[in-house]
Design a protein around this motif. Structure first.
Motif, PDB file in Angstrom:
ATOM      1  N   TYR A   1      26.924   1.599  18.944  1.00 31.53           N
ATOM      2  CA  TYR A   1      27.699   0.667  19.753  1.00 31.53           C
ATOM      3  C   TYR A   1      26.802  -0.478  20.207  1.00 31.53           C
ATOM      4  CZ  TYR A   1      31.021  -1.100  23.134  1.00 31.53           C
ATOM      5  OH  TYR A   1      31.892  -1.904  23.823  1.00 31.53           O
ATOM      6  N   GLN A   2      26.893  -1.594  19.504  1.00 32.01           N
ATOM      7  CA  GLN A   2      26.094  -2.769  19.849  1.00 32.01           C
ATOM      8  C   GLN A   2      27.010  -3.977  19.965  1.00 32.01           C
ATOM      9  OE1 GLN A   2      23.265  -4.109  16.953  1.00 32.01           O
ATOM     10  NE2 GLN A   2      22.063  -5.190  18.464  1.00 32.01           N
ATOM     11  N   PRO A   3      27.484  -4.284  21.173  1.00 29.65           N
ATOM     12  CA  PRO A   3      28.336  -5.462  21.324  1.00 29.65           C
ATOM     13  C   PRO A   3      27.519  -6.743  21.127  1.00 29.65           C
ATOM     14  CG  PRO A   3      28.032  -4.356  23.436  1.00 29.65           C
ATOM     15  CD  PRO A   3      27.319  -3.551  22.416  1.00 29.65           C
ATOM     16  N   ILE A   4      28.064  -7.646  20.333  1.00 29.48           N
ATOM     17  CA  ILE A   4      27.413  -8.916  20.042  1.00 29.48           C
ATOM     18  C   ILE A   4      28.342 -10.034  20.484  1.00 29.48           C
ATOM     19  CG2 ILE A   4      26.505 -10.405  18.219  1.00 29.48           C
ATOM     20  CD1 ILE A   4      25.756  -7.857  16.718  1.00 29.48           C
ATOM     21  N   PHE A   5      27.768 -11.032  21.145  1.00 31.74           N
ATOM     22  CA  PHE A   5      28.525 -12.166  21.653  1.00 31.74           C
ATOM     23  C   PHE A   5      28.152 -13.417  20.859  1.00 31.74           C
ATOM     24  CE2 PHE A   5      27.836  -9.130  24.987  1.00 31.74           C
ATOM     25  CZ  PHE A   5      29.077  -9.020  25.602  1.00 31.74           C
ATOM     26  N   ILE A   6      29.166 -14.134  20.393  1.00 32.99           N
ATOM     27  CA  ILE A   6      28.948 -15.431  19.760  1.00 32.99           C
ATOM     28  C   ILE A   6      29.512 -16.481  20.710  1.00 32.99           C
ATOM     29  CG2 ILE A   6      29.496 -16.949  17.826  1.00 32.99           C
ATOM     30  CD1 ILE A   6      29.714 -14.513  16.044  1.00 32.99           C
ATOM     31  N   HIS A   7      28.672 -17.442  21.077  1.00 25.92           N
ATOM     32  CA  HIS A   7      29.064 -18.524  21.981  1.00 25.92           C
ATOM     33  C   HIS A   7      29.207 -19.805  21.165  1.00 25.92           C
ATOM     34  CE1 HIS A   7      27.991 -15.828  25.270  1.00 25.92           C
ATOM     35  NE2 HIS A   7      26.935 -15.513  24.531  1.00 25.92           N
TER      36      HIS A   7
END
Length: 152
Positions: free
Chosen positions: A101-107
């Motif tokens: 479980y590795q949440p990744i955020f793209i801005h």
């Protein structure tokens, strides 16, 4: 240009099934408590439903399906898909807990149909493998090279 999926296959399960089970279970529990006349328990369960419901929304319901090719990022909420150029990405960050479980955020530099940022779960194949270069680092390098006009 071949599209490569970078979000987990579990996204659809986490986005739709987990929240549905959670909300249904608590709704039935609250209904059962009310029919038995245990209003204090129903009120407590309603409070838990609201608090954990916000967590479920933030952690799971907002998840997106993400694929990339050489020029674009393809983002889907399973009802709509948008195509964003790498040059429109501001930054990429993650919350690395280890494990799958590795949440990744793209801005993004400007607002898209999904807002100023999105979240997805990485397709991590091994537990606690810190030697493997993460997709976060790969995307960050690609964004930096585009910004500086360098070949990848």
């Amino acid at each position: 240009m071949k599209k490569t999926q970078i979000s987990s296959n579990a996204t659809i399960f986490l986005k739709f099934i987990v929240p549905s089970i959670f909300y249904l279970a608590f709704t039935f529990a609250i209904a059962g408590l009310i029919t038995e006349g245990k209003y204090a328990g129903a009120l407590s369960a309603s409070f838990v439903l609201v608090i954990f419901g916000l967590f479920i929304y933030m952690a799971f319901v907002r998840l997106k399906h993400v694929s990339i090719d050489d020029e674009y990022v393809f983002i889907s909420n399973y009802f709509k898909t948008i195509k964003i150029s790498f040059s429109e990405l501001e930054s990429v960050s993650d919350l690395s807990f280890g494990g799958n479980y590795q949440p990744i955020f793209i801005h993004f530099k400007k607002r898209t149909d999904f807002g100023y940022s999105i979240i997805f779960i990485n397709t991590c194949t091994r537990y606690f493998n810190f030697s493997e270069q993460s997709i976060t680092k790969e995307l960050s390098i690609k964004i930096k090279s585009i910004r500086e006009g360098l070949p990848e």
